[in-house]
Design a protein around this motif. Structure first.
Motif: not given
Length: 344
Positions: A325-326, A312-314, A158-160, A169-172
Motif C-alpha cells: 500500500k502506498k 503500474l510499477a507495483m 487506486i482508491g479502493r 491510496r489517495p489522501d482522501n
C-alpha cells in the motif's frame, strides 16, 4: 508443434459445463445473453479445470503479455484521464499496451469489465476509482480478481479499500481536512458541502476529513448543509442551485472533487453570484484545468498521473506475500476562488 492435450481448452470448459462453445465464450467474457446461474457455472468450471490459470501462466511465463487492462469510473472526468495518462506513459516505457474500460461507477458494469478483460488475456489489471462503503457490492469482483491473481495475473487498485491487491491510496481524508481548514481560516462558518454519492468510500473519507477540521473549531458536519449528488460537473451545478435556493446565507462551498467544483462555479456565474467576493469555492484533486478557470480554483492537489505510474510499477514488481500500500501525499493549492468571509 502440436498443442499439448494437457492444456484445457475452451471446448473442455463448454463440455464440462454443459453449454455451447459460444455460450462459454460469452460467459467468460462477461457479455450479455447468458443467465447469471449459467455464467457462474461456466466460470467455476473454468477455474476447476485451470483454463484461465493455464492461459495466464503460459502468457506470463513466456514474457509475451503486452496488454494492461485499466478500468476507470468515468473516462471524461479529468481525474481519471490524468490517472490514465500516467498509466499510459509508464506502460509505453515498458512497451506495453493499455486497454481502457469505463464502469460508470456501477459495480455490476465494473464486474463485467473485469471479466471481459480477463477473458481477453490481459496480464495486468488496474482498477482506478472509489470503492463502495458496502463491501458486498465488490464481493464478486474481489473473487474474480483473486482467481486472476492466483492464475498468475497481476492487479493494482487506486482508491479502493476492500479489494485484495497492491494499492495506491489517495489522501482522501487529509485532503478533506486541509481544504476545510483553509476555508475556516478565512473566517467562514456558513459553509456548505457538495458531496458525491454516499455509497462511495472516497466520499465517506473526504467527508470524514471535513468533519475532523470542523470539530477542531467546535463545529459539526451535521449542522451544515451537505448535498449528495453525482460526482460530475452537472452534479455540482445542480447542487449549487439547490444551495442557492435553500441556504442563501452560505458564504463558502466545499466540493469534494474538482469536477463538481467546476459545476458549482458555473451555477454561481449563471446566478450572478461573484466568486470569491460573495461566495468562496474550493475543490479537491487539482485537475489540470483548475488553474485556468476564472476565477482559478482553490483545491487540494493529489498526484493523479503519478498514481497511475505507481500502480503500474507495483504490478511489474515481483509478487509480495502481502499486498503493498502506498499513500499519495497531498498539497493545498490556494488560488483565486477563496477569500475571507464577506463583510455583512
Amino acid at each position: 508443434m502440436p498443442r499439448s492435450r494437457s492444456a484445457p481448452r475452451l471446448a473442455d470448459v463448454a463440455e464440462r459445463a454443459g453449454v455451447s462453445l459460444a455460450t462459454a465464450s460469452r460467459a467468460l467474457a462477461g457479455r450479455d445473453g447468458v443467465s447469471e446461474p449459467v455464467a457462474n457455472r461456466v466460470r467455476q468450471v473454468s477455474r476447476d479445470l485451470g483454463y484461465v490459470a493455464n492461459l495466464h501462466a503460459r502468457t506470463l511465463a513466456g514474457g509475451s503479455t503486452s496488454t494492461v487492462g485499466l478500468i476507470v469510473h468515468q473516462i471524461d472526468d479529468p481525474y481519471f484521464s490524468e490517472i490514465a495518462s500516467g498509466v499510459i506513459q509508464a506502460a509505453d516505457e515498458q512497451d506495453l499496451i493499455v486497454q481502457i474500460c469505463h464502469s460508470g461507477r456501477d459495480p455490476r458494469q465494473e464486474l463485467r469489465q473485469i471479466r471481459n478483460l480477463i477473458a481477453q488475456r490481459v496480464g495486468v489489471l488496474i482498477i482506478a476509482g472509489s470503492g463502495y462503503v458496502d463491501p458486498r457490492l465488490e464481493a464478486e469482483a474481489k473473487a474474480e480478481l483473486s482467481a486472476f491473481q492466483d492464475a498468475g495475473g497481476r492487479v493494482a487498485v487506486i482508491g479502493r479499500h476492500f479489494l485484495r491487491a497492491d494499492a495506491v491510496r489517495p489522501d482522501n481524508q487529509p485532503a478533506g481536512e486541509v481544504v476545510t481548514d483553509h476555508v475556516l481560516s478565512l473566517g467562514h462558518r456558513r459553509i456548505a458541502v457538495v458531496a458525491g454519492p454516499d455509497r462511495l468510500t472516497t466520499v465517506a473519507d473526504r467527508l470524514a476529513g471535513v468533519a475532523s477540521a470542523l470539530e477542531r473549531k467546535g463545529l459539526s458536519l451535521a449542522a451544515l448543509p451537505v448535498v449528495p449528488t453525482d460526482f460530475t460537473r452537472d452534479g455540482g451545478r445542480s447542487a449549487a442551485q439547490q444551495l442557492l435556493r435553500e441556504h442563501p446565507q452560505t458564504t463558502a462551498i466545499i466540493a469534494l472533487n474538482d469536477a463538481m467544483a467546476i459545476g458549482v462555479l458555473s451555477a454561481l456565474r449563471s446566478h450572478g453570484v461573484s466568486v470569491p467576493d460573495q461566495m468562496s469555492v474550493a475543490g479537491v484533486d487539482d485537475v489540470a484545468v483548475a488553474a485556468d478557470l476564472a476565477p482559478s480554483l482553490t483545491t487540494v492537489r493529489l498526484p493523479m498521473a503519478e498514481m497511475g505510474q505507481v500502480a503500474l510499477a507495483m504490478t511489474l514488481k515481483p509478487r509480495s506475500s502481502r499486498s503493498r500500500k502506498k499513500s499519495t501525499g497531498h498539497r493545498l493549492i490556494v488560488r483565486d476562488s477563496t477569500a475571507p468571509v464577506p463583510s455583512p
